[in-house]
Design a protein around this motif. Structure first.
Motif, mmCIF file in Angstrom:
data_model
loop_
_atom_site.group_PDB
_atom_site.id
_atom_site.type_symbol
_atom_site.label_atom_id
_atom_site.label_comp_id
_atom_site.label_asym_id
_atom_site.label_seq_id
_atom_site.Cartn_x
_atom_site.Cartn_y
_atom_site.Cartn_z
ATOM 1 N N LYS A 109 0.808 -1.217 0.000
ATOM 2 C CA LYS A 109 0.000 0.000 0.000
ATOM 3 C C LYS A 109 0.838 1.263 0.000
ATOM 4 N N HIS A 110 1.900 1.290 0.806
ATOM 5 C CA HIS A 110 2.658 2.523 0.973
ATOM 6 C C HIS A 110 4.102 2.438 0.487
ATOM 7 N N VAL A 111 4.635 1.236 0.379
ATOM 8 C CA VAL A 111 6.059 1.086 0.098
ATOM 9 C C VAL A 111 6.293 -0.056 -0.881
ATOM 10 N N CYS A 112 7.239 0.142 -1.779
ATOM 11 C CA CYS A 112 7.757 -0.945 -2.609
ATOM 12 C C CYS A 112 9.109 -1.315 -2.016
ATOM 13 N N THR A 113 9.303 -2.585 -1.710
ATOM 14 C CA THR A 113 10.557 -3.039 -1.115
ATOM 15 C C THR A 113 11.334 -3.856 -2.139
ATOM 16 N N VAL A 114 12.581 -3.437 -2.365
ATOM 17 C CA VAL A 114 13.475 -4.118 -3.296
ATOM 18 C C VAL A 114 14.416 -4.987 -2.473
ATOM 19 N N PHE A 115 14.414 -6.280 -2.756
ATOM 20 C CA PHE A 115 15.222 -7.234 -1.997
ATOM 21 C C PHE A 115 16.452 -7.647 -2.796
ATOM 22 N N TYR A 116 17.597 -7.605 -2.144
ATOM 23 C CA TYR A 116 18.856 -8.029 -2.745
ATOM 24 C C TYR A 116 19.485 -9.146 -1.928
ATOM 25 N N GLU A 117 20.061 -10.105 -2.625
ATOM 26 C CA GLU A 117 21.006 -10.995 -1.973
ATOM 27 C C GLU A 117 22.282 -10.168 -1.865
ATOM 28 N N ALA A 118 22.900 -10.164 -0.681
ATOM 29 C CA ALA A 118 24.090 -9.348 -0.464
ATOM 30 C C ALA A 118 25.232 -10.204 0.051
ATOM 31 N N ARG A 119 26.441 -9.708 -0.186
ATOM 32 C CA ARG A 119 27.661 -10.384 0.259
ATOM 33 C C ARG A 119 28.388 -9.466 1.241
ATOM 34 N N LEU A 120 28.841 -10.031 2.342
ATOM 35 C CA LEU A 120 29.606 -9.305 3.340
ATOM 36 C C LEU A 120 30.997 -9.012 2.796
ATOM 37 N N VAL A 121 31.423 -7.734 2.871
ATOM 38 C CA VAL A 121 32.756 -7.366 2.388
ATOM 39 C C VAL A 121 33.599 -6.689 3.458
ATOM 40 N N GLY A 122 33.031 -6.416 4.633
ATOM 41 C CA GLY A 122 33.809 -5.788 5.691
ATOM 42 C C GLY A 122 32.932 -5.249 6.797
ATOM 43 N N GLY A 123 33.555 -4.455 7.662
ATOM 44 C CA GLY A 123 32.835 -3.847 8.771
ATOM 45 C C GLY A 123 32.829 -4.714 10.004
ATOM 46 N N GLN A 124 32.152 -4.228 11.014
ATOM 47 C CA GLN A 124 32.052 -4.929 12.287
ATOM 48 C C GLN A 124 30.608 -4.847 12.763
ATOM 49 N N LEU A 125 30.040 -5.948 13.173
ATOM 50 C CA LEU A 125 28.640 -6.006 13.591
ATOM 51 C C LEU A 125 28.424 -5.158 14.846
ATOM 52 N N VAL A 126 27.661 -4.057 14.671
ATOM 53 C CA VAL A 126 27.352 -3.129 15.760
ATOM 54 C C VAL A 126 25.922 -2.665 15.563
ATOM 55 N N LYS A 127 25.093 -2.797 16.586
ATOM 56 C CA LYS A 127 23.699 -2.374 16.437
ATOM 57 C C LYS A 127 23.584 -0.853 16.456
ATOM 58 N N SER A 128 22.511 -0.358 15.856
ATOM 59 C CA SER A 128 22.258 1.076 15.777
ATOM 60 C C SER A 128 21.115 1.447 16.711
ATOM 61 N N ASP A 129 20.715 2.719 16.660
ATOM 62 C CA ASP A 129 19.550 3.177 17.423
ATOM 63 C C ASP A 129 18.269 2.484 16.964
ATOM 64 N N GLU A 130 18.267 1.970 15.738
ATOM 65 C CA GLU A 130 17.082 1.317 15.187
ATOM 66 C C GLU A 130 16.978 -0.147 15.594
ATOM 67 N N SER A 131 18.032 -0.687 16.198
ATOM 68 C CA SER A 131 18.082 -2.127 16.498
ATOM 69 C C SER A 131 18.253 -2.389 17.985
ATOM 70 N N MET A 132 17.434 -3.293 18.522
ATOM 71 C CA MET A 132 17.623 -3.774 19.885
ATOM 72 C C MET A 132 18.701 -4.846 19.915
#
Length: 168
Positions: A109-132
């Motif tokens: 109704k309000h949003v079209c969601t585009v889904f991608y298969e993604a590959r991890l290339v770096g970074g460090q798993l850290v939650k944000s303000d949006e994630s518990m």
């Protein structure tokens, strides 16, 4: 319609109030039914699997507070869907990813969601303000009854081989 014109929740009719998400101000239903993201109606989401496990986030914001979702979010003006997916995943998880392939685009109704298969290339798993919480789930552990959005659940069912078609 701009942020100032959108005064009431389209789901329940309650007056919208202000809320902050990642330092930005949005109009939000205090009953938790709806957050108005002005000018944004397309989002991109990552299906990120590593060693057979899938990454989900437990949402710390509405809609879907306390429920699980695939990482992703709304596109910003001038941003490609691939850029949106990569930026949103980084903002929400601290991980750097790149798109592998487009899986589907599912409208609602309000949003079209585009889904991608993604590959991890770096970074460090850290939650944000949006994630518990951020968590890698084995296929048999995915909390399908606690998935925040029907389209995310549809995509997870397809990834699990339990469905071959998309939903709303």
């Amino acid at each position: 319609m701009n942020d100032q014109e959108y005064a009431y929740c389209p789901v329940c009719g309650t007056a919208l109030t202000g809320t902050y998400v990642m330092g930005k101000s949005y109009r939000h239903c205090p009953e938790g039914h709806y957050t108005f993201y002005p000018g944004q109606s397309v989002g991109a989401v990552a299906l990120l699997a590593e060693q057979g496990n899938i990454l989900l986030e437990r949402r710390a914001i509405e809609p879907g507070y306390g429920m699980w979702a695939l990482p992703g979010g709304m596109a910003e003006r001038g941003e490609s869907m691939e850029q949106c997916m990569m930026r949103e995943v980084f903002e929400e998880t601290g991980l750097l990813v790149e798109p592998v392939r487009l899986l589907d685009a599912l409208g609602g109704k309000h949003v079209c969601t585009v889904f991608y298969e993604a590959r991890l290339v770096g970074g460090q798993l850290v939650k944000s303000d949006e994630s518990m919480e951020l968590r890698w789930f084995a296929p048999e552990e995915i909390p399908l009854e606690q998935i925040a959005f029907p389209r995310h659940k549809d995509m997870l069912l397809r990834w699990l081989g339990l469905s071959d078609k998309g939903g709303e």
